[in-house]
Design a protein around this motif. Sequence first.
Motif, PDB file in Angstrom:
ATOM      1  N   GLN A 250      26.194   4.868 -19.281  1.00  0.00           N
ATOM      2  CA  GLN A 250      25.872   3.571 -19.883  1.00  0.00           C
ATOM      3  C   GLN A 250      25.528   2.541 -18.814  1.00  0.00           C
ATOM      4  OE1 GLN A 250      25.639   3.059 -23.270  1.00  0.00           O
ATOM      5  NE2 GLN A 250      24.656   1.185 -22.520  1.00  0.00           N
ATOM      6  N   TYR A 251      26.202   2.635 -17.703  1.00  0.00           N
ATOM      7  CA  TYR A 251      25.937   1.746 -16.570  1.00  0.00           C
ATOM      8  C   TYR A 251      24.497   1.902 -16.098  1.00  0.00           C
ATOM      9  CZ  TYR A 251      26.596  -0.047 -11.758  1.00  0.00           C
ATOM     10  OH  TYR A 251      26.498  -0.720 -10.567  1.00  0.00           O
ATOM     11  N   LEU A 252      24.038   3.164 -15.946  1.00  0.00           N
ATOM     12  CA  LEU A 252      22.658   3.414 -15.530  1.00  0.00           C
ATOM     13  C   LEU A 252      21.674   2.925 -16.591  1.00  0.00           C
ATOM     14  CD1 LEU A 252      23.065   6.983 -13.966  1.00  0.00           C
ATOM     15  CD2 LEU A 252      22.710   4.841 -12.736  1.00  0.00           C
ATOM     16  N   LYS A 253      22.014   3.147 -17.852  1.00  0.00           N
ATOM     17  CA  LYS A 253      21.139   2.678 -18.930  1.00  0.00           C
ATOM     18  C   LYS A 253      21.022   1.159 -18.904  1.00  0.00           C
ATOM     19  CE  LYS A 253      21.917   6.501 -22.193  1.00  0.00           C
ATOM     20  NZ  LYS A 253      22.528   6.885 -23.495  1.00  0.00           N
ATOM     21  N   ASN A 254      22.145   0.500 -18.642  1.00  0.00           N
ATOM     22  CA  ASN A 254      22.111  -0.960 -18.584  1.00  0.00           C
ATOM     23  C   ASN A 254      21.189  -1.466 -17.477  1.00  0.00           C
ATOM     24  OD1 ASN A 254      23.943  -0.989 -20.666  1.00  0.00           O
ATOM     25  ND2 ASN A 254      25.701  -1.551 -19.392  1.00  0.00           N
ATOM     26  N   MET A 255      21.044  -0.663 -16.400  1.00  0.00           N
ATOM     27  CA  MET A 255      20.141  -1.025 -15.315  1.00  0.00           C
ATOM     28  C   MET A 255      18.711  -0.582 -15.588  1.00  0.00           C
ATOM     29  SD  MET A 255      22.122  -0.606 -11.664  1.00  0.00           S
ATOM     30  CE  MET A 255      22.481   1.126 -11.834  1.00  0.00           C
ATOM     31  N   GLY A 256      18.501   0.178 -16.667  1.00  0.00           N
ATOM     32  CA  GLY A 256      17.168   0.682 -16.975  1.00  0.00           C
ATOM     33  C   GLY A 256      16.806   1.942 -16.227  1.00  0.00           C
ATOM     34  N   VAL A 257      17.797   2.572 -15.574  1.00  0.00           N
ATOM     35  CA  VAL A 257      17.550   3.789 -14.792  1.00  0.00           C
ATOM     36  C   VAL A 257      17.552   4.998 -15.722  1.00  0.00           C
ATOM     37  CG1 VAL A 257      18.447   5.272 -12.960  1.00  0.00           C
ATOM     38  CG2 VAL A 257      18.550   2.778 -12.721  1.00  0.00           C
ATOM     39  N   ALA A 258      16.539   5.865 -15.592  1.00  0.00           N
ATOM     40  CA  ALA A 258      16.450   7.069 -16.423  1.00  0.00           C
ATOM     41  C   ALA A 258      16.940   8.302 -15.693  1.00  0.00           C
ATOM     42  CB  ALA A 258      15.016   7.283 -16.897  1.00  0.00           C
ATOM     43  N   SER A 259      16.823   8.320 -14.357  1.00  0.00           N
ATOM     44  CA  SER A 259      17.235   9.480 -13.568  1.00  0.00           C
ATOM     45  C   SER A 259      17.751   8.991 -12.226  1.00  0.00           C
ATOM     46  CB  SER A 259      16.056  10.434 -13.350  1.00  0.00           C
ATOM     47  OG  SER A 259      16.432  11.527 -12.540  1.00  0.00           O
ATOM     48  N   SER A 260      18.789   9.631 -11.731  1.00  0.00           N
ATOM     49  CA  SER A 260      19.317   9.253 -10.411  1.00  0.00           C
ATOM     50  C   SER A 260      19.615  10.504  -9.601  1.00  0.00           C
ATOM     51  CB  SER A 260      20.579   8.393 -10.550  1.00  0.00           C
ATOM     52  OG  SER A 260      21.702   9.185 -10.850  1.00  0.00           O
ATOM     53  N   PHE A 261      19.507  10.335  -8.304  1.00  0.00           N
ATOM     54  CA  PHE A 261      19.774  11.426  -7.371  1.00  0.00           C
ATOM     55  C   PHE A 261      20.456  10.815  -6.156  1.00  0.00           C
ATOM     56  CE2 PHE A 261      18.032  14.117  -3.780  1.00  0.00           C
ATOM     57  CZ  PHE A 261      18.900  15.173  -3.997  1.00  0.00           C
ATOM     58  N   SER A 262      21.526  11.432  -5.703  1.00  0.00           N
ATOM     59  CA  SER A 262      22.244  10.892  -4.543  1.00  0.00           C
ATOM     60  C   SER A 262      22.518  11.978  -3.522  1.00  0.00           C
ATOM     61  CB  SER A 262      23.564  10.241  -4.982  1.00  0.00           C
ATOM     62  OG  SER A 262      24.422  11.205  -5.548  1.00  0.00           O
ATOM     63  N   ILE A 263      22.566  11.544  -2.269  1.00  0.00           N
ATOM     64  CA  ILE A 263      22.893  12.422  -1.143  1.00  0.00           C
ATOM     65  C   ILE A 263      24.043  11.764  -0.394  1.00  0.00           C
ATOM     66  CG2 ILE A 263      22.028  13.592   0.911  1.00  0.00           C
ATOM     67  CD1 ILE A 263      19.171  12.981  -0.144  1.00  0.00           C
ATOM     68  N   SER A 264      25.113  12.494  -0.169  1.00  0.00           N
ATOM     69  CA  SER A 264      26.301  11.938   0.488  1.00  0.00           C
ATOM     70  C   SER A 264      26.072  11.744   1.981  1.00  0.00           C
ATOM     71  CB  SER A 264      27.508  12.853   0.276  1.00  0.00           C
ATOM     72  OG  SER A 264      27.787  12.998  -1.088  1.00  0.00           O
ATOM     73  N   ILE A 265      26.679  10.697   2.514  1.00  0.00           N
ATOM     74  CA  ILE A 265      26.698  10.453   3.959  1.00  0.00           C
ATOM     75  C   ILE A 265      28.163  10.492   4.381  1.00  0.00           C
ATOM     76  CG2 ILE A 265      26.095   8.867   5.819  1.00  0.00           C
ATOM     77  CD1 ILE A 265      24.036   7.604   3.932  1.00  0.00           C
ATOM     78  N   LEU A 266      28.529  11.539   5.107  1.00  0.00           N
ATOM     79  CA  LEU A 266      29.917  11.705   5.543  1.00  0.00           C
ATOM     80  C   LEU A 266      30.017  11.492   7.047  1.00  0.00           C
ATOM     81  CD1 LEU A 266      30.021  13.169   2.718  1.00  0.00           C
ATOM     82  CD2 LEU A 266      31.799  14.601   3.700  1.00  0.00           C
ATOM     83  N   VAL A 267      30.975  10.675   7.467  1.00  0.00           N
ATOM     84  CA  VAL A 267      31.199  10.401   8.884  1.00  0.00           C
ATOM     85  C   VAL A 267      32.666  10.681   9.187  1.00  0.00           C
ATOM     86  CG1 VAL A 267      31.180   8.642  10.687  1.00  0.00           C
ATOM     87  CG2 VAL A 267      29.364   8.670   8.961  1.00  0.00           C
ATOM     88  N   ILE A 296      18.798  16.056   4.982  1.00  0.00           N
ATOM     89  CA  ILE A 296      18.562  14.665   5.380  1.00  0.00           C
ATOM     90  C   ILE A 296      19.899  13.922   5.500  1.00  0.00           C
ATOM     91  CG2 ILE A 296      17.511  12.477   4.689  1.00  0.00           C
ATOM     92  CD1 ILE A 296      15.365  14.115   3.232  1.00  0.00           C
ATOM     93  N   GLY A 297      20.748  14.115   4.488  1.00  0.00           N
ATOM     94  CA  GLY A 297      22.052  13.470   4.523  1.00  0.00           C
ATOM     95  C   GLY A 297      22.894  13.926   5.695  1.00  0.00           C
ATOM     96  N   GLN A 298      22.839  15.213   6.012  1.00  0.00           N
ATOM     97  CA  GLN A 298      23.622  15.739   7.124  1.00  0.00           C
ATOM     98  C   GLN A 298      23.146  15.182   8.458  1.00  0.00           C
ATOM     99  OE1 GLN A 298      22.946  19.880   6.178  1.00  0.00           O
ATOM    100  NE2 GLN A 298      24.988  20.122   5.287  1.00  0.00           N
ATOM    101  N   VAL A 299      21.812  15.113   8.617  1.00  0.00           N
ATOM    102  CA  VAL A 299      21.267  14.561   9.866  1.00  0.00           C
ATOM    103  C   VAL A 299      21.600  13.081   9.983  1.00  0.00           C
ATOM    104  CG1 VAL A 299      19.139  14.033  11.113  1.00  0.00           C
ATOM    105  CG2 VAL A 299      19.428  16.279  10.029  1.00  0.00           C
ATOM    106  N   LEU A 300      21.455  12.347   8.869  1.00  0.00           N
ATOM    107  CA  LEU A 300      21.780  10.926   8.899  1.00  0.00           C
ATOM    108  C   LEU A 300      23.267  10.718   9.179  1.00  0.00           C
ATOM    109  CD1 LEU A 300      20.841   8.035   8.601  1.00  0.00           C
ATOM    110  CD2 LEU A 300      21.112   8.233   6.121  1.00  0.00           C
ATOM    111  N   SER A 301      24.110  11.574   8.616  1.00  0.00           N
ATOM    112  CA  SER A 301      25.553  11.495   8.884  1.00  0.00           C
ATOM    113  C   SER A 301      25.837  11.679  10.369  1.00  0.00           C
ATOM    114  CB  SER A 301      26.303  12.558   8.074  1.00  0.00           C
ATOM    115  OG  SER A 301      26.157  12.343   6.688  1.00  0.00           O
ATOM    116  N   SER A 302      25.178  12.679  10.963  1.00  0.00           N
ATOM    117  CA  SER A 302      25.371  12.931  12.396  1.00  0.00           C
ATOM    118  C   SER A 302      24.872  11.757  13.224  1.00  0.00           C
ATOM    119  CB  SER A 302      24.634  14.215  12.804  1.00  0.00           C
ATOM    120  OG  SER A 302      25.153  15.333  12.117  1.00  0.00           O
ATOM    121  N   CYS A 303      23.746  11.171  12.798  1.00  0.00           N
ATOM    122  CA  CYS A 303      23.183  10.036  13.524  1.00  0.00           C
ATOM    123  C   CYS A 303      24.132   8.843  13.479  1.00  0.00           C
ATOM    124  CB  CYS A 303      21.833   9.670  12.924  1.00  0.00           C
ATOM    125  SG  CYS A 303      21.038   8.281  13.748  1.00  0.00           S
ATOM    126  N   ILE A 304      24.682   8.555  12.293  1.00  0.00           N
ATOM    127  CA  ILE A 304      25.624   7.439  12.161  1.00  0.00           C
ATOM    128  C   ILE A 304      26.870   7.702  12.998  1.00  0.00           C
ATOM    129  CG2 ILE A 304      27.126   6.206  10.543  1.00  0.00           C
ATOM    130  CD1 ILE A 304      24.966   6.654   8.403  1.00  0.00           C
TER     131      ILE A 304
END
Length: 739
Positions: A250-267, A296-304
């Motif tokens: 419902q939160y995504l619908k309230n923002m008008g978002v139809a699809s979401s995709f996330s990549i974790s950044i672990l440090v 991409i997330g793994q490389v960015l995690s290593s970079c951070i």
Amino acid sequence: MEPEAFNLCSLEPIHVPGRIQGHGVLVVIDLDGTVCFCSENTDTLFGIPARELVGKPFTILNRVLGKKDDSAFLQHLIELAHQEEQFQPLNPYIVKISGNSWNMILSKSSSYYLLDFEPQYSDLSFDMESHVGSGLSEMLADKALQKVLENSATQIKNIIGYDRVMIYKFHTDGHGEVVAEEKNTDMESWLGLHYPASDIPQQARALYKQNWTRLIADVHEEDIPIIGLRDELIDLTYSTLRAVSSVHIQYLKNMGVASSFSISILVDGELWGLIACHNYTQRFINFRQREAAKLIGQVLSSCITLRRQELYNTDRQRLQQVVGKITRELFESKPIPCAIKANAQELMETFSASGLAFKYEGELHTFGDTPDTQILNRFCQMVAATPSTNIIASTKISSDFQDIPLAHGKHAGLLANCLNESLKDCLLLFRQEKLFHIRWAGNPEKIVRRDANGLPFISPRNSFALWTEQVRYTSEEWSVAEKDALLQLRHEINLAISRRANELRLMNEKLRKAYAELDSFAHTISHDLKTPLTAIKGFADIISRNAQVPQQAQMMADRIKSSSEKMHSMIETVLDYSRIGQKRIQQETINMHNLIHDICGQVMIGKPNEHLTLEVLETPDIKGDPIMIFQVFLNVIENAVKYSHKVAFPKIVIDGVSDETTTTYKITDNGIGIKAREQHSIFDLFSRAGDPSMFKGSGVGLSIVKKIMTRHGAEIAVNSEEGVGTTFMLRFPHVPKMA
């Protein structure tokens, strides 16, 4: 946010939703290969209704999956996944179903194996792996971390084509901030906006640590229920099809978002943030492409991690200069408070602190702007109760320590550490308030509503209009390097304390040995001197009795005799003094009532003033050697009588009092008193107060008293006023440490 709303968010069991997303099919088998659970839509993919599939061996699907009826391909996949005592499947396994390619994704949940069937089809028509390689080089083209984050958002949008790509960083309190963004040009920017911790609650963040990628293909599609042999909710933590919380949908619908995709950044094993991608139409990315995005997330995690380590090293090098300077001064045996005081200003500047407080051996030292002494002592008590290996690091001390009445704003941050648990020494650094303005994406409050049965549910906020909050009574965060530097400073101070304790111990051993040798020497010499002294006295007697010796010679002989008698008396007192150090102490409980009254009886027999009165009040018992303690009280009481007998009505008062740890006796007289300049030396050997011609004595009695008291771990002190009188205070511990 309302506490009830926060609790509902944090307690929602999102890892066991009992449903999956509608774009795939789930089959759950046990260790024997029996289908125990499956999604209700199995007939759309396999042509077998879910009710007919549950309870059957998985091999019933072999023919549908293009395998022979007796094929053990799944068993072989599971065996491969269990190699080297870890479960790491070779995903995805591609199967053909009705002419279409599907990804079968294997994962494990307790004693079950999860099989997620997803389409191999994707809305990304190109080979993502080839684009990721070139994108990574563009991402890392700049050394500054902020630029890397901005480059990352740009390259990820170029690769996956979502309408909005954000780098979302979690703060220490769990709330998030958009720190980098790439979006379609017709969209408003969300850069710099903050989102409350409840938007991604703790249990959701825990799942992001387990799974690097998370796809919500279509927020509008219906979830598919899971059915099974038993009434049990399967843990879908590792399932790629796990359904999404209805609140989040419902939160995504309230923002008008139809699809979401996330990549974790672990440090360093913790969730630093997310690459959060939003699309305003339905979007599906297949498993293999999501795995490529995970890189991409793994490389960015290593970079951070690398950039953070570089920042830590720079910070640590700066802090190390002042810590190293204090360390060198401590190594050169500079007193610890002096070393801190000499470097206090530099310490405050290096730690960006406005004030410093240092408590050492019960004494409080303050520098810069600190709370008042009463408040500081409260903080010191709190810090002293904290294990010395722990750091207290607060940016909101007025709210973190509400039981300490601290004025708001002036002192907002505290970095503190107990330096030594046994001595309760501590060091505290204070920071002033820094005003913050947080730009929230809408008012962060969520509303708790009630359904028809009165049960609470969360109504996701539907307003994301800019809402600015002024944050007060907060300081800058304390860095990891600053916390480590304080621990290092603690370590160096403890080393200095330990070194000095060892030096004192060695010195005490040498002094004890020298003291024993001196006692033995004094005893030996005194004993040996008595023989020739006896001879001298004898010859003087012979000369003085000889009538033929001239009168002048007889007078000289009498003087020799008198001097030898005085010398003999002095030798006896030295022997008495040395015997105290050699005698073994017999410790027992002493009946002080009897002991003191015996002494008073002796004194009153030969009292030099007929008006003398001895008043005995409380006489609590003590522990010690009865003979030695008798000698102590006899000496002190006789001294009191001797130095007060010349007043008209001499009076001696003896009184004892006990507390939890000690028993203290006071022996008070109304005699001539002791001059202030003489009080510090009255316990020295052969030292006498007042006019020696007026009062007889050797000057050894109080020295013997002092030595006996020291050997009992006890203390003696004097308080006197000339012409008024003197009070001797004898303080005995309940558990004496015999020397």
